[in-house]
Design an enzyme around this catalytic site. Structure first.
Site, PDB file in Angstrom:
ATOM      1  N   SER A 303       0.784  -1.245   0.000  1.00 44.56           N
ATOM      2  CA  SER A 303       0.000   0.000   0.000  1.00 44.56           C
ATOM      3  C   SER A 303       0.809   1.285   0.000  1.00 44.56           C
ATOM      4  O   SER A 303       0.227   2.350  -0.216  1.00 44.56           O
ATOM      5  CB  SER A 303      -0.916   0.012   1.215  1.00 44.56           C
ATOM      6  OG  SER A 303      -1.718  -1.127   1.178  1.00 44.56           O
TER       7      SER A 303
HETATM    8  S1  VPP Z   1      -4.861  -2.024   5.895  1.00 44.31           S
HETATM    9  O1  VPP Z   1      -3.128  -1.149   3.148  1.00 44.31           O
HETATM   10  O2  VPP Z   1      -0.579  -0.854   7.130  1.00 44.31           O
HETATM   11  O3  VPP Z   1      -1.740  -0.057   8.738  1.00 44.31           O
HETATM   12  O4  VPP Z   1      -4.223  -5.288   2.243  1.00 44.31           O
HETATM   13  O5  VPP Z   1      -0.787  -8.637   1.609  1.00 44.31           O
HETATM   14  O6  VPP Z   1      -4.171  -7.908  -0.467  1.00 44.31           O
HETATM   15  O7  VPP Z   1      -4.458  -9.010  -2.885  1.00 44.31           O
HETATM   16  N1  VPP Z   1      -2.377  -2.430   6.069  1.00 44.31           N
HETATM   17  N2  VPP Z   1      -2.772  -4.573   3.810  1.00 44.31           N
HETATM   18  N3  VPP Z   1      -2.681  -7.397   1.570  1.00 44.31           N
HETATM   19  N4  VPP Z   1      -2.141  -8.950  -0.166  1.00 44.31           N
HETATM   20  N5  VPP Z   1      -2.354  -9.817  -2.803  1.00 44.31           N
HETATM   21  C1  VPP Z   1      -3.532  -3.039   5.531  1.00 44.31           C
HETATM   22  C2  VPP Z   1      -4.106  -1.196   7.258  1.00 44.31           C
HETATM   23  C3  VPP Z   1      -2.701  -1.765   7.352  1.00 44.31           C
HETATM   24  C4  VPP Z   1      -3.419  -3.280   4.040  1.00 44.31           C
HETATM   25  C5  VPP Z   1      -2.583  -2.165   3.486  1.00 44.31           C
HETATM   26  C6  VPP Z   1      -4.189   0.280   6.979  1.00 44.31           C
HETATM   27  C7  VPP Z   1      -4.814  -1.563   8.557  1.00 44.31           C
HETATM   28  C8  VPP Z   1      -1.629  -0.808   7.769  1.00 44.31           C
HETATM   29  C9  VPP Z   1      -3.246  -5.476   2.926  1.00 44.31           C
HETATM   30  C10 VPP Z   1      -2.465  -6.763   2.846  1.00 44.31           C
HETATM   31  C11 VPP Z   1      -2.891  -7.617   3.993  1.00 44.31           C
HETATM   32  C12 VPP Z   1      -1.832  -8.329   1.047  1.00 44.31           C
HETATM   33  C13 VPP Z   1      -4.124  -8.268   4.013  1.00 44.31           C
HETATM   34  C14 VPP Z   1      -2.024  -7.678   5.075  1.00 44.31           C
HETATM   35  C15 VPP Z   1      -1.241  -9.953  -0.650  1.00 44.31           C
HETATM   36  C16 VPP Z   1      -1.064  -9.867  -2.130  1.00 44.31           C
HETATM   37  C17 VPP Z   1      -3.264  -8.646  -0.904  1.00 44.31           C
HETATM   38  C18 VPP Z   1      -4.479  -9.015   5.107  1.00 44.31           C
HETATM   39  C19 VPP Z   1      -2.396  -8.420   6.179  1.00 44.31           C
HETATM   40  C20 VPP Z   1      -3.415  -9.176  -2.245  1.00 44.31           C
HETATM   41  C21 VPP Z   1      -2.469 -10.412  -4.120  1.00 44.31           C
HETATM   42  C22 VPP Z   1      -3.622  -9.101   6.205  1.00 44.31           C
HETATM   43  C23 VPP Z   1      -1.950  -9.461  -5.152  1.00 44.31           C
HETATM   44  O8  VPP Z   1      -1.360  -2.340   3.372  1.00 44.31           O
END
Ligand code: VPP
Length: 582
Positions: A303
């Protein structure tokens, strides 16, 4: 008959006489031939072969011994030493001479801080040789003490030893040299020719035992190496090192790296990795500890790149800060792939998209704008592009070149997957955002001004995105609250990315990131932090990496005397007055 006898007698006498004469003549001619041969040989050797023989003789008694050149030092941007060569004495002996003076060995042992028995044993073991080390790398004082004993067969040579005052704090960057002071890693390797200088030559006369009898002349003076001033500010480097280490210990993480960039000049002010090693103690050296992860290792940025997708959207003219996206239930299907959001959905404006860090929203936006324009922005801010620092093993990351971007690939790219970057590239991209969209090449050398300036993002777009990232940090529920810095407006974005194994994304190991710039009113510093595999106390970037960002950014802005842009009115005036006085 008598006559016959007389003749015979005469003949015999003549014969005898002749025989004697013949022997005499023969001996004489042999002697003569010998004399001719010897004097011929003498003439040959002295006249014809003279030069060759003289040279051969000199070769056996005249020697060239090298004079070591002083290796240039490596300093930080303010001249603080990071690698220095200190003169050291190497004590050696000619055992052929030393054996004659056995009663003085105990004195020698005492001056060397060695056990008398051990020294005696070593001398005896080498008794038939003409060289042995007594001790390498002793201080000039100790060398003088040994020399004062005046023991025949004990010699010394001046050498240099590399010392790294900031030890593990600058280890990955500065690198190290081998025992002969040749650069093996890091800046020591990259700038070896510049640092090394040219050794000199001294001509000496030796006798058969290899003793140096006389110094003839210095044939060539040693040319000292040149110094290298890095862009690093050692004060910031220490601060960053301390906070990175603290974060890794607190969250029981595996590793981490951090890069801090001067937004205006592209100079890297701090670059830290963990684990590290102490270059002054080679026993602490390991492959894991010595890798400069920030420049060498690549990872999916997740992100933290969403602001660049938003920048591409704004640049397209199809999106405005107040445009909205409906993320519904936070799920979206593309073919057989599902895109999921971590936090709850709804209708979001572009600031909201960044605050909630919605994967679904940026995917929708990128699909609307198109893969090519988004990819173009990603590359313009430096993803997949060589950072050009000339550092050994430096990586360019991996950015795929698709002739046509398909939907899955476009969506994944929009929230930071399907390509990989280095920590340095991430910091560089944020530096460009903080520099009105003008890209300035990164450098590890002190430079004080931008080497070149290339506008890559619309300046207005950069400012709008920066303002959105300020909201991410400052607004309630923005996800970046832990990155706040007292007295300053800062902008930044967290990221949490699942790590990959051979079989795809893991469900239990993450990379926590935070990247941002400050102060927002006139950005000076870009900072990217990557924490690899936090194991305890949480794993979201906003929880793990943001606090370190806050502390490092706060300390940096204070150390650099950057004017606070977020003080209450009364305090702001106070600060202006103080500044006026200093
Ligand atoms: S949200 O924004 O940094 O504070 O979505 O590894 O989603 O489709 N980060 N992380 N996803 N994958 N593929 C979270 C938040 C937090 C979010 C982000 C603001 C609370 C923060 C994700 C991350 C995820 C992810 C999902 C991390 C893998 C690759 C995908 C669930 C942990 C995805 C395929 C748990 C292309 O960074």
């Amino acid at each position: 008959m008598k006559k016959v006898t007389g003749v015979l007698a005469t003949l015999c006498a003549a014969y005898a006489w002749l025989r004697v004469r013949w022997r005499f003549g023969f001996a004489l001619s042999v002697l003569f031939a010998l004399a001719i041969t010897v004097s011929g040989r003498i003439a040959w050797l002295h006249v014809v072969r003279h030069d060759f023989l003289a040279e051969q003789g000199d070769k056996r008694s005249l020697r060239h011994v090298p004079i070591s050149a002083h290796r240039g030092s490596i300093t930080d941007r303010n001249g603080e030493p990071l690698a220095v060569s200190t003169p050291m004495i190497t004590l050696w002996a000619n055992p052929l001479e030393l054996v004659a003076d056995e009663e003085r060995w105990p004195e020698l042992a005492q001056a060397l801080d060695a056990k008398p028995d051990a020294l005696a044993g070593r001398i005896r073991a080498n008794a038939s040789r003409s060289f042995m080390y007594l001790e390498r790398g002793v201080t000039p004082e100790q060398g003088a003490r040994v020399a004062a004993l005046g023991i025949a067969g004990v010699y010394q040579r001046e050498e240099f030893k590399r010392f790294y005052p900031a030890a593990e704090v600058t280890a990955h960057l500065v690198g190290l040299t081998d025992v002969d002071e040749k650069g093996r890693e890091g800046i020591e390797l990259a700038y070896n020719d510049w640092l090394a200088g040219v050794p000199g030559k001294r001509r000496v006369l030796q006798n058969r035992k290899g003793q140096i009898i006389a110094d003839i002349q210095v044939v060539q003076n040693a040319k000292a190496g040149q110094a290298v001033a890095l862009s690093i500010d050692l004060r910031l480097q220490y601060l960053a090192h301390r906070e990175l280490q603290r974060t890794i210990q607190e969250f029981k993480a595996k590793a981490g790296s951090l890069v801090m960039v001067d937004v205006k000049t592209g100079e890297i002010l701090a670059l830290v990795n963990y684990p590290t090693y102490n270059p002054n103690n080679r026993a602490t050296y390991s492959g894991e500890g010595s890798r400069n992860r920030a420049l060498v290792d690549v990872f999916e940025p997740g992100s933290t790149v969403k602001p660049f997708t938003i920048a591409a959207a704004l640049d397209s003219g199809r999106w405005h800060p107040s445009s909205t996206v409906d993320v519904g239930n936070g799920r979206m299907m593309i073919g057989k792939y599902t895109i999921k959001d971590v936090s709850r959905g709804g209708v979001l404006d572009l600031t909201g998209v960044l605050k909630k860090s919605s994967n679904v929203a940026v995917s929708k936006i990128a699909l609307d704008v198109g893969g090519e324009p988004v990819a173009a922005v990603m590359q313009q801010v430096g993803f997949g592009i060589d950072t050009g620092l000339g550092f050994p093993g430096e990586s360019s990351g991996v950015f795929p070149v698709y002739p046509r971007w398909r939907s899955v690939e476009t969506a994944a790219m929009s929230y930071g997957y399907g390509f990989s970057v280095t920590t340095a590239q991430l910091a560089h991209a944020y530096a460009t955002l903080g520099n009105n969209g003008i890209s300035v090449p990164l450098t590890l050398l002190r430079q004080d001004r931008a080497a070149s300036q290339t506008p890559v993002l619309n300046p207005h777009t950069s400012q709008v995105v920066l303002e959105m990232l300020r909201s991410v940090v400052e607004d309630e529920g923005g996800g970046g609250a832990r990155a706040r810095v007292p007295g300053y407006h800062v902008a930044g974005k967290s990221g949490t990315a699942k790590k990959t194994t051979g079989r795809g994304y893991t469900e239990d190991s993450y990379r926590s990131l935070f990247a941002g710039v400050g102060p927002v009113s006139e950005p000076r510093i870009a900072l990217a932090i990557v924490i690899d595999e936090p194991r305890e106390g949480g794993y979201f970037g906003g929880l793990v990496a943001a606090p370190a960002f806050s502390r490092i950014m706060a300390g940096t802005l204070r150390l650099l005397n950057v004017r606070p842009d977020n003080l209450p009115e009364s305090m702001a005036q106070n600060s202006t007055q103080q500044r006026g006085r200093s």
